[in-house]
Design a protein around this motif. Structure first.
Motif, short mmCIF file in Angstrom:
data_model
loop_
_atom_site.label_atom_id
_atom_site.label_comp_id
_atom_site.label_asym_id
_atom_site.label_seq_id
_atom_site.Cartn_x
_atom_site.Cartn_y
_atom_site.Cartn_z
N LYS A 9 0.57 -15.13 10.59
CA LYS A 9 -0.47 -14.41 11.31
C LYS A 9 -0.20 -12.90 11.28
CE LYS A 9 -3.19 -15.41 15.36
NZ LYS A 9 -3.21 -16.06 16.65
N LYS A 10 1.07 -12.51 11.53
CA LYS A 10 1.44 -11.09 11.51
C LYS A 10 1.30 -10.53 10.10
CE LYS A 10 4.52 -10.94 15.46
NZ LYS A 10 5.86 -10.66 15.96
N LYS A 11 1.63 -11.34 9.09
CA LYS A 11 1.53 -10.90 7.70
C LYS A 11 0.06 -10.67 7.34
CE LYS A 11 3.91 -11.93 3.43
NZ LYS A 11 4.68 -12.90 2.69
N ASN A 12 -0.84 -11.54 7.79
CA ASN A 12 -2.27 -11.37 7.54
C ASN A 12 -2.80 -10.11 8.22
OD1 ASN A 12 -2.48 -13.65 5.97
ND2 ASN A 12 -3.20 -14.96 7.63
N ILE A 13 -2.36 -9.87 9.43
CA ILE A 13 -2.79 -8.67 10.15
C ILE A 13 -2.29 -7.42 9.43
CG2 ILE A 13 -2.50 -7.37 12.29
CD1 ILE A 13 -2.59 -10.06 13.78
N LEU A 14 -1.08 -7.47 8.92
CA LEU A 14 -0.54 -6.34 8.18
C LEU A 14 -1.38 -6.07 6.93
CD1 LEU A 14 1.69 -4.23 7.69
CD2 LEU A 14 2.93 -6.00 6.44
N TYR A 15 -1.74 -7.11 6.18
CA TYR A 15 -2.57 -6.94 4.98
C TYR A 15 -3.96 -6.42 5.34
CZ TYR A 15 0.90 -9.42 2.17
OH TYR A 15 2.05 -9.78 1.51
N LEU A 16 -4.52 -6.91 6.41
CA LEU A 16 -5.84 -6.42 6.84
C LEU A 16 -5.78 -4.95 7.25
CD1 LEU A 16 -7.19 -9.47 8.88
CD2 LEU A 16 -7.99 -8.65 6.67
N ASN A 17 -4.72 -4.58 7.95
CA ASN A 17 -4.56 -3.17 8.33
C ASN A 17 -4.38 -2.28 7.10
OD1 ASN A 17 -4.86 -3.51 11.10
ND2 ASN A 17 -2.68 -3.87 11.43
N LEU A 18 -3.59 -2.73 6.15
CA LEU A 18 -3.39 -1.96 4.91
C LEU A 18 -4.70 -1.83 4.14
CD1 LEU A 18 0.07 -3.25 3.64
CD2 LEU A 18 -0.48 -0.97 4.50
N ALA A 19 -5.45 -2.91 4.06
CA ALA A 19 -6.74 -2.88 3.36
C ALA A 19 -7.69 -1.91 4.06
CB ALA A 19 -7.35 -4.27 3.30
N PHE A 20 -7.69 -1.90 5.38
CA PHE A 20 -8.53 -0.99 6.16
C PHE A 20 -8.14 0.46 5.90
CE2 PHE A 20 -9.27 1.45 10.07
CZ PHE A 20 -10.66 1.34 10.14
N ILE A 21 -6.86 0.75 5.88
CA ILE A 21 -6.38 2.12 5.64
C ILE A 21 -6.74 2.57 4.23
CG2 ILE A 21 -4.27 3.50 5.35
CD1 ILE A 21 -3.13 1.88 7.75
N ILE A 22 -6.59 1.68 3.26
CA ILE A 22 -6.94 2.02 1.88
C ILE A 22 -8.44 2.29 1.76
CG2 ILE A 22 -7.12 1.06 -0.46
CD1 ILE A 22 -4.38 -0.30 0.10
#
Length: 93
Positions: A9-22
């Motif tokens: 779950k934390k890994k998915n949130i990290l990927y979503l946050n990175l995608a949002f920043i990009i």
């Protein structure tokens, strides 16, 4: 036991946050590289003087008096839609 379930779950949130920043960075870069406004402003002359004090919609109703095919100052054929003049040709303030 919950710590192993929280890792994906934390890994998915990290990927979503990175995608949002990009995505935000890409949008910002796109906007920063946009060309400067090149459309001429509404002229400040005797013919257009009264339109500078009007609201946009009211002023645009008068554009067709001169800027029609048989008018004094016809628009070029490739001119974009002719019903929103002051969307591009801003009033000088």
């Amino acid at each position: 036991m919950s710590s192993t379930a929280d890792k994906p779950k934390k890994k998915n949130i990290l990927y979503l946050n990175l995608a949002f920043i990009i995505c935000c960075g890409a949008i910002l870069l796109f906007l920063l590289r946009a060309p400067e406004e090149s459309t001429a402003k509404l002229p400040v002359d005797d013919d257009h003087k009264s339109f500078h004090t009007m609201k946009k919609k009211a002023a645009e109703k008068h554009c067709g008096e001169c800027h029609v095919e048989d008018g004094e100052y016809p628009l070029p054929e490739e001119h974009p839609p002719k019903f929103r003049c002051l969307f591009c040709h801003k009033q000088v303030k």
